[in-house]
Every structure is written in structure tokens, then in C-alpha cells.
Enzyme design. Sequence first.
Site, short mmCIF file in Angstrom:
data_model
loop_
_atom_site.label_atom_id
_atom_site.label_comp_id
_atom_site.label_asym_id
_atom_site.label_seq_id
_atom_site.Cartn_x
_atom_site.Cartn_y
_atom_site.Cartn_z
N HIS A 29 0.87 -1.18 0.00
CA HIS A 29 0.00 0.00 0.00
C HIS A 29 0.91 1.23 0.00
O HIS A 29 2.01 1.18 0.55
CB HIS A 29 -0.81 -0.06 1.30
CG HIS A 29 -1.93 0.91 1.42
ND1 HIS A 29 -1.74 2.23 1.73
CD2 HIS A 29 -3.27 0.74 1.29
CE1 HIS A 29 -2.91 2.82 1.79
NE2 HIS A 29 -3.86 1.96 1.52
N ASP B 84 2.73 -4.77 8.09
CA ASP B 84 1.50 -3.98 7.99
C ASP B 84 0.32 -4.96 7.99
O ASP B 84 0.08 -5.66 7.01
CB ASP B 84 1.57 -3.17 6.68
CG ASP B 84 0.25 -2.50 6.33
OD1 ASP B 84 -0.73 -2.67 7.07
OD2 ASP B 84 0.22 -1.80 5.30
N GLN C 140 -4.70 -5.15 6.47
CA GLN C 140 -5.63 -5.95 5.68
C GLN C 140 -5.77 -7.36 6.23
O GLN C 140 -6.73 -8.06 5.93
CB GLN C 140 -5.11 -5.98 4.24
CG GLN C 140 -6.15 -6.23 3.19
CD GLN C 140 -7.25 -5.20 3.22
OE1 GLN C 140 -8.42 -5.54 3.42
NE2 GLN C 140 -6.92 -3.94 3.04
N LYS D 196 -10.88 -1.14 9.86
CA LYS D 196 -11.05 -2.30 8.98
C LYS D 196 -11.49 -3.53 9.77
O LYS D 196 -11.68 -4.60 9.23
CB LYS D 196 -9.75 -2.57 8.23
CG LYS D 196 -9.48 -1.46 7.21
CD LYS D 196 -8.29 -1.72 6.33
CE LYS D 196 -8.13 -0.54 5.38
NZ LYS D 196 -6.85 -0.54 4.69
N CYS E 169 -4.53 2.36 -3.89
CA CYS E 169 -3.33 2.86 -3.20
C CYS E 169 -2.15 1.93 -3.42
O CYS E 169 -1.31 1.75 -2.53
CB CYS E 169 -3.56 3.04 -1.69
SG CYS E 169 -4.76 4.29 -1.30
C1 LIG Z 1 -5.94 0.34 4.56
C2 LIG Z 1 -4.54 -0.02 4.50
C3 LIG Z 1 -3.54 0.86 4.94
C4 LIG Z 1 -3.84 2.26 5.41
O1 LIG Z 1 -4.65 2.27 6.52
P1 LIG Z 1 -5.21 3.66 7.10
O2 LIG Z 1 -6.27 3.25 8.04
O3 LIG Z 1 -5.73 4.42 5.92
O4 LIG Z 1 -4.06 4.35 7.74
C5 LIG Z 1 -2.24 0.42 4.90
N1 LIG Z 1 -1.92 -0.80 4.46
C6 LIG Z 1 -2.84 -1.67 4.03
C7 LIG Z 1 -2.42 -3.04 3.56
C8 LIG Z 1 -4.17 -1.31 4.03
O5 LIG Z 1 -5.09 -2.18 3.58
#
Ligand SMILES: *Cc1c(COP(=O)(O)O)cnc(C)c1O
Length: 404
Positions: free
Chosen positions: A121, A198, A201, A224, A362
Amino acid sequence: MKDIQKIRADFPILNEKVNGKPLVYFDNAATSQKPQVVIDAIVDYYSKINANIHRGVHTLSQVATDAYEQARLKVQKHFNANKSYEIILTAGTTHSINIVATGFTDILKAGDEIIVSALEHHSNIVPWQMLCERTGAVLKVIPFNEEGELQMDVYDSLLSDKTKLVFSNHISNALGTINPVQEIIDKAHAVGAAVLIDGAQACPHIKPDVQAMGVDFYVASAHKLCGPTGVGVLYGKEEWLNKLPPYQGGGEMIETVTFEKTTYAGLPHKFEAGTPNIAGGIAFGVALDYMNAIGFDEIAAYEDELLQYGTEKLLEIDGIKIYGTSENKAAVISFNLEGVHPFDVGSILDKLGVAVRTGHHCAQPIMNYYDIPGTVRASFAFYNTKEEIDVFIEAVKKAKMMLS
Ligand SMILES: *Cc1c(COP(=O)(O)O)cnc(C)c1O
């Protein structure tokens, strides 16, 4: 899913109509919907216990502080962090990543190397590029193959004693690929590099165990995970969080302040300058309780059923191409209709009440790899149903008829 109708009844928005049609919400990878208990937690906070935390001697301030710190403990338990102060409550994944990327400014030297996966992302690309600009460190990229899987042999060849940091997402938001994070972590540690995963997701689908993974940093967003926007988590190993400098200066993050010298508060407050999203933090804890009560094994198994069903039905339509075909995949289907712009497909689906995302998600480097402007992305959650997938499939067929 057991009691799917009971679960759906927990989400008031699922009764809404969009463009006169019942909402079919398949944009869960962008943000999940919220159950009533989470909405109530926010309303209750402002209706009954609103006060600033960590400072007040009065009762409400203490009640609010307890509720907020209780939420931190829930997050700690969920991620299985060793210490509650290894859980920094942030504004979200992006904020969490920036705390770490900024924190490494004085740790890295010119010529040090940072390895990042090509499935990232933008929020896990840009902060590292900015860090490289500040430090003279060099960014190396693990490429992926046609299926959307990281090329781990190339990762092996990128690792060296120059590698100081490695970053990857746990699950790709654009393709749904579940990345081999344990292998990424273990191999990075073998050359002495720190790892940030990260989990933005991944967390809606699986329950991560940061101690079992041995990961140095793990980040996620509440929104999320059935929680509110503007709240997230930065898990960091205690030794790393002690090493990194504060990200922002302000109230809450200090121990003593004089104009000659300020000393910083200990963890976690060192990274929590200013009044936080108190209601949001409390509601995040409630969201975790809610999802854990359903159970992440149950959620993952059901979402996988939806993924298999949706993939099968979609592939019955002529001219569909799915991007991201790894065996290890979460409930995300990124696809295009041959010769049709994803935006046009998305617009027609919207008219029919079906909410999907279109565009680059993104993750422009991924779109560049496939040489496409973007995809249509349908992403499922545990409150979705096969009947909704049927509505979605009919809508795609209709879009195809109208556009090609
Ligand atoms: C949504 C997402 C982000 C960003 O999250 P925010 O809540 O917008 O800060 C970063 N990495 C991944 C894999 C995502 O799906």
C-alpha cells in the site's frame, strides 16, 4: 456462518438502500461496517463518561481513563503483546508506520538498505522513501510474480548485512495475497534487520500473534476491524520502542518540562502526544470483543467459502480476468472485464446497489506491473452472504452487456 442473519442484524447499515436498491457492501478492504455495539460504545462515551484522560482527579476523568486503558489491554490481548505498554494507540496504520519511519531517521546511515515488498500500500512505500531521502539509505524491492506472490528467492538475494529494515504487508489489500510473513521475519532477523508488518488488511481475517511471529513492529487500523476510523495500533517490541525517539511533542508525552530541558514520559505515552481519540479507542476494544466472540477461525473459514464461491461464479462470465491468483489468498477479488474501464464497471454496480472499489487501491506499482489503470475490487466480510454475491454477479453481467 452460523446465525448469519443474527450477525447481519447487528449492522444497521446493512438495511440501507443505495440508489433504491438494497446495499450490497463489498468494499470491506477499504473499511468495514460497524456493529451496533461499537456505535453504542461511541455514543455512550460522549453521553455518559466524556472527560479528558490521564490527568484528572475527578471521577469522570478516572472512569474515562480506566475505559481507555481497558481498551489498550484488550488490544494487547488480541495481538498477544507481552506488555501493555508495547501497544501504542495511534490514529491508524498510516500514523503507526510514520512513527516508525520517522523514528529510524537517526538510526540509519547512508548506504544502509531497506527492503520493502512490491505488493505494498502507498502508506508502506512513501514513508520509507522519505526516510531514505533523509538518511541516504537505499530502498530495495521484492518483486512479485503473475499470481501476485512475492518472489522469495529474490528476497534471499537482497538480504545482506547492509539490510537494516524490512517491511511487508501481511495481506495485500489490492490482490488479497497472504504473504509468507514468518519467512520474511525469520530471514530478516538472520541478518540482524528489524521487521515491520503492515497488518491493516490481515487483521479483519486473522488474529495475529506478535510474540509467536517474533515481529519487531506490527501495525493495523481499527476501522477495517469493525471499529471506528481514526484509531489504530502500533505494536513494537519494548527494546525498539525505547530506542526510537518520540514522534510528536506535546502534552501526555512528557515527564517534566522546563525551558532548559524536557524529559519524556515512558511507554506507551512517549508516542501518544496530545488528547487521543478516546471514544474511538474504547470502541476499538468493543469491536475486538465483538469479532472475538464470533471467532476468527469461524470468520476466516466463512470468508474463504465466500471467496471460492465468488471466484467460481465470476469466472463463469466470459472476458473476466482476476488479478491475484495465489493459493494463499484472503477474501478479495480484484478483476477486470476485458476491454472495459474498471471505473465504468464500478459505476454501473453502484447504480445496482453494489459497492465495490475501482482504481489502483493505493498500490500503483501493482497496477503498473499488470499494465492496467486499475481493477474492480470486491472484498468480502463475515457479514456478507452468497445471496449478495449472486446479486453482484448479475450486476457484473449487466455491466458487461451495457459496456461491451
Ligand atoms: C488500509 C490499509 C492501509 C492504510 O490504513 P489507514 O487506516 O488508511 O491508515 C495500509 N496498508 C494496508 C495493507 C491497508 O489495507
